[in-house]
Design a protein around this motif. Sequence first.
Motif, PDB file in Angstrom:
ATOM      1  N   GLY A   7       0.646  -1.188   0.057  1.00 30.12           N
ATOM      2  CA  GLY A   7       0.125   0.051   0.004  1.00 30.12           C
ATOM      3  C   GLY A   7       0.918   1.383   0.047  1.00 30.12           C
ATOM      4  O   GLY A   7       0.559   2.392  -0.404  1.00 30.12           O
ATOM      5  N   PRO A  66       4.540   4.380  -3.769  1.00 27.92           N
ATOM      6  CA  PRO A  66       3.966   5.693  -4.247  1.00 27.92           C
ATOM      7  C   PRO A  66       4.062   5.614  -5.617  1.00 27.92           C
ATOM      8  O   PRO A  66       5.056   6.477  -6.457  1.00 27.92           O
ATOM      9  N   GLY A 111       2.150   7.324  -7.791  1.00 24.89           N
ATOM     10  CA  GLY A 111       1.865   8.786  -8.133  1.00 24.89           C
ATOM     11  C   GLY A 111       3.306   9.469  -8.248  1.00 24.89           C
ATOM     12  O   GLY A 111       3.691   9.958  -9.500  1.00 24.89           O
ATOM     13  N   GLY A 154      -1.327  11.933  -5.543  1.00 27.92           N
ATOM     14  CA  GLY A 154      -2.599  11.263  -5.705  1.00 27.92           C
ATOM     15  C   GLY A 154      -2.856  11.133  -7.203  1.00 27.92           C
ATOM     16  O   GLY A 154      -2.187  11.973  -7.986  1.00 27.92           O
ATOM     17  N   VAL A 168      -2.019   6.402 -12.669  1.00 30.59           N
ATOM     18  CA  VAL A 168      -1.777   6.185 -11.282  1.00 30.59           C
ATOM     19  C   VAL A 168      -3.015   5.957 -10.519  1.00 30.59           C
ATOM     20  O   VAL A 168      -2.908   4.962  -9.595  1.00 30.59           O
ATOM     21  N   ASP A 219      -2.847   2.692  -8.004  1.00 31.75           N
ATOM     22  CA  ASP A 219      -3.227   2.879  -6.695  1.00 31.75           C
ATOM     23  C   ASP A 219      -4.374   1.868  -6.046  1.00 31.75           C
ATOM     24  O   ASP A 219      -4.576   1.543  -4.893  1.00 31.75           O
ATOM     25  N   LYS A 259      -3.245  -1.693  -5.585  1.00 30.19           N
ATOM     26  CA  LYS A 259      -2.402  -2.032  -4.628  1.00 30.19           C
ATOM     27  C   LYS A 259      -3.282  -1.862  -3.119  1.00 30.19           C
ATOM     28  O   LYS A 259      -2.697  -2.293  -2.203  1.00 30.19           O
ATOM     29  N   HIS A 314      -0.795   3.912   2.046  1.00 32.80           N
ATOM     30  CA  HIS A 314      -0.822   5.034   1.151  1.00 32.80           C
ATOM     31  C   HIS A 314      -0.776   6.247   1.694  1.00 32.80           C
ATOM     32  O   HIS A 314      -0.346   7.251   0.994  1.00 32.80           O
ATOM     33  N   THR A 357      -6.845   3.971  -3.299  1.00 29.65           N
ATOM     34  CA  THR A 357      -6.404   3.049  -2.869  1.00 29.65           C
ATOM     35  C   THR A 357      -7.433   2.314  -1.786  1.00 29.65           C
ATOM     36  O   THR A 357      -7.490   1.049  -1.389  1.00 29.65           O
TER      37      THR A 357
END
Length: 407
Positions: free
Chosen positions: A18, A21, A23, A43, A59, A63, A66, A107, A123
């Motif tokens: 999680g 990163p 992004g 984000g 992204v 996200d 994940k 996240h 996420t």
Amino acid sequence: MPPLAAALVPLIVAYLVGALPFGYLVGRFRGVNLFQAGSGNIGATNAGRVLGRKYGAIVFVLDLLKGAAPVAVVVRLADALAPGASDAIGGPGVLRVGAAALAFLGHLFPVYLGFRGGKGVATGAGTVFVLVPLAATLAITTWVVVLFASRFVSLASLAAGAVLVLAHLVASRAPFTEPVFPVTLYLIAGTAMVFVKHRANAKRLLAGSENAIGDFPMRQPVLRGLHVLVLGLWFGGAAFFNFGAATAIFDSFKEVVNAGPSDRTAYRTIIPADAEQKDKDALASALAGSAVGPVFPRYFAMQAVCAAIALLTALSWFRLGGVHRVRVFVIAFATATVIAGWPISNEVARLRLERFNPDATIAAAAKTAFVSWHFVSLGLSIVTVGAAGVALALAGRLPGDQQGRGV
């Protein structure tokens, strides 16, 4: 490996996954530090604003995955390390919620970036799609509709979070008891965290200074298509149920009771042939009520979803004035009749069966109350059908692309 350790390992993995990163990494791949561009957030929203919509979508998907992947595999991974490992931490349900929470927190507070992360919408969405798919589907639908109608990503995210919790509470008969409570707690806490992370956006929304995404060619066609689709479903479904299905069901049970035994009663006698007609009518009514009663919650839920989407899409054209403002008022009125009619219909369903209570006093009171509340419920249903029909007729005057883009 001891069962407790085998359960904790996947939870640690969930956090580490999680915390990836995506992004920030996609931004670096494009030569941009998202911490220093746009809103300074890593984000999907800021990625799309700074890098372009294609990279924002990439992204968002990464996200979301994940968040979903750790929840989907955590129980199998734990039990592969040690059979029955999930039971050491409270059972598979608790283990899944734990993985969801840690992926979400990863996240928000990624160890790889000094615990400076994003706002958690994508996420979090990934985790809840695995935990509560129906509520998550309603939430993501809300996100899409609010985004298209308002062009504010933050508003769409806040609305989706609220709908997620509400849908779960409504769908779960006992959301605060085992085994549902861990999921309920996670949804409430996670949504609260999303609201906290969006507090600056909320202030800008209230002040009218929040940044909206740019208009795009497909926005108006999608809004018009959604508007007509839900109004057609709302009006058609309500009209068919009230004037077609419900009456047919009650007539059918009368026929079954009066003509039995037959193939429709499996050739069994459900009431003596020489029974008084009032007793036959009472049985037919009770059986029909037991058949129709369970339909009402889903029927009103369908109406509520259609009403919400119709109202949100109509509000996007409110500033155009004229018929577009009339449209909003008509749909708002129809929505109010649904909100008022839902609890009344539940009471009517309860009273319908209570009329046959063995206690004569209770049965008499229920019969008296049933007549009044049934009349009110039926009247509200007819008004709802009429208002939804008017709104559907007004859909013939939807704004065109150029007119709508001025909103």
